[in-house]
Design an enzyme around this catalytic site. Structure first.
Site, PDB file in Angstrom:
ATOM      1  CG  ASP A  64      -0.331   0.058   2.453  1.00 26.22           C
ATOM      2  OD1 ASP A  64       1.060  -0.145   2.756  1.00 26.22           O
ATOM      3  OD2 ASP A  64      -0.871   0.392   3.342  1.00 26.22           O
ATOM      4  CG  ASP A 121       0.057  -4.019   2.032  1.00 21.64           C
ATOM      5  OD1 ASP A 121      -0.103  -4.441   2.908  1.00 21.64           O
ATOM      6  OD2 ASP A 121       0.996  -2.940   2.038  1.00 21.64           O
ATOM      7  CE  LYS A 171       3.123  -5.719   3.863  1.00 25.97           C
ATOM      8  NZ  LYS A 171       2.442  -4.751   4.630  1.00 25.97           N
ATOM      9  CD  GLU A 214       0.877  -1.205   7.585  1.00 25.95           C
ATOM     10  OE1 GLU A 214       1.157  -1.014   6.516  1.00 25.95           O
ATOM     11  OE2 GLU A 214       0.635  -0.176   8.555  1.00 25.95           O
ATOM     12  CD  GLU A 216       7.511  -0.555   8.199  1.00 23.65           C
ATOM     13  OE1 GLU A 216       6.735  -1.022   7.576  1.00 23.65           O
ATOM     14  OE2 GLU A 216       7.686   0.720   7.742  1.00 23.65           O
TER      15      GLU A 216
END
Ligand code: KIV
Length: 263
Positions: A44, A83, A113, A115, A180
Site C-alpha cells: 500500500d 497488501d 498481507k 499490517e 518493520e
C-alpha cells in the site's frame, strides 16, 4: 507462479536469506521477476510512492486491485502478495475475509498481507485457504496513532508485546512476518522463536529475509530516505538528465535525426 509459501519456509529451514521487493506496475514486476526476486509485494506504499498521497491511509481496495493486476501480469515466477489497505480488514471479520478473497479472485495475487497484529482476522483468513503474511512493529497505516513514523519496541514492555504478537500470529498460521522499524535484537529474538520466516525492514540483519520499497532501492524518492533504506541506484537523477537532454536535442534541431526518421 513457481515460488510458493512453502519455499519461504524452506529458505528459513536451510538458513538461506531471501528478499522481497515492492512493485506497483507491470514493467517493474517483470524486471524483478526476471532478476529472480522470489517475492513481490504490491504494497500500500503505492499511495506515497506512486499516487502522490502523503500517507498510505487514503489507499483504496480499488487502487490496490488495479496495481495488483498489473504486477501479476508481469510476474510469472515470483510469489505476489497483495497488501490489504487501511480499513479493509478493521471492521467485521466477514468483510476482511471477503476483501482478502478479492486480492486472489480479482487481483490474481497468491497471498495477502495484514499490517496489524489482528490475530483472529489472520486466523479466519488462513482458515479460508488464503495465505497470510503478517506485519508488525512500525505500521505506517497507524502513523497518527504512533504520533509519527517511530521505531517500536524500544522498552522491555513494548518489546514483550511485539514478541507476543509475533508468536500469536505464528500460531494463527501466517506464512511469513514483516518486522518493520524495531531494534535488531528484538527482531533476532522473534526470528529465533518463530516457525514462519521473518522479513525485516528497518529491523536489522538477523531476520530470515529483507524487504525494501523499490523506489527507495532505485533512488526514485523525493526528500530524504529513511535510515534503513539504501539506494542502489539514482534513477531520479538519471530520468531528469535523460528528459533534459531530449528537450535540449529537440530545441537544437538535433532530434529527430536521419537515424530516427522515415524516408
Ligand atoms: O507497503 C509496503 O511497502 C510495505 C513494506 C514496507 C513492507 O508494507
Amino acid at each position: 507462479m513457481s515460488v510458493t509459501v512453502r519455499d519461504l519456509r524452506a529458505f528459513k529451514e536451510r538458513g538461506e536469506r531471501f528478499v522481497m521487493l515492492t512493485a506497483y506496475d507491470y514493467p517493474t514486476a517483470r524486471i524483478l521477476d526476471e532478476a529472480g526476486i522470489p517475492v513481490i509485494l504490491v504494497g500500500d506504499s503505492v499511495g506515497n510512492n506512486v499516487l502522490g498521497y502523503e500517507t498510505t491511509i487514503p489507499v483504496t481496495m480499488q487502487e490496490m486491485l488495479h496495481h495488483t493486476r498489473a504486477v501479476v501480469r508481469g510476474a510469472t515466477n515470483a510469489l505476489v502478495v497483495g497488501d490489504m489497505p487501511f480499513m479493509s480488514f478493521h471492521t467485521a471479520i466477514e468483510d476482511a475475509i471477503a476483501n482478502a478473497g478479492r486480492f486472489l479472485k480479482e487481483g490474481g495475487a497468491h497471498a495477502i498481507k495484514l499490517e496489524r497484529p489482528v490475530i483472529e482476522v489472520a486466523a479466519a483468513i488462513v482458515d479460508r485457504g488464503i495465505p497470510v503474511m503478517g506485519h508488525i512493529g512500525l505500521g505506517p497505516q497507524s502513523v497518527h496513532a504512533m504520533g509519527g513514523y517511530r521505531v517500536q519496541g524500544r522498552t522491555e514492555e513494548d518489546a514483550r508485546k511485539i514478541l507476543d504478537e509475533a508468536q500469536a500470529l505464528d500460531k494463527a498460521g501466517i506464512f511469513a512476518l514483516v518486522l518493520e522499524g524495531i531494534p535488531s535484537d528484538l527482531a533476532a529474538r522473534i526470528t529465533e522463536t518463530m516457525s514462519a520466516p521473518t522479513i525485516g525492514i528497518g529491523a536489522g540483519p538477523h531476520c530470515d529475509g529483507q524487504v525494501l520499497v523499490i523506489n527507495d532501492l532505485l533512488g526514485l524518492g523525493f526528500g530524504s530516505y529513511p535510515k534503513f533504506a539504501k539506494p542502489y541506484a539514482h534513477l531520479r537523477e538519471t530520468i531528469a538528465e535523460a528528459v533534459t537532454r531530449f528537450a535540449a536535442d529537440v530545441a537544437a534541431g538535433e532530434f529527430p535525426d536521419e537515424a530516427h526518421a522515415y524516408r
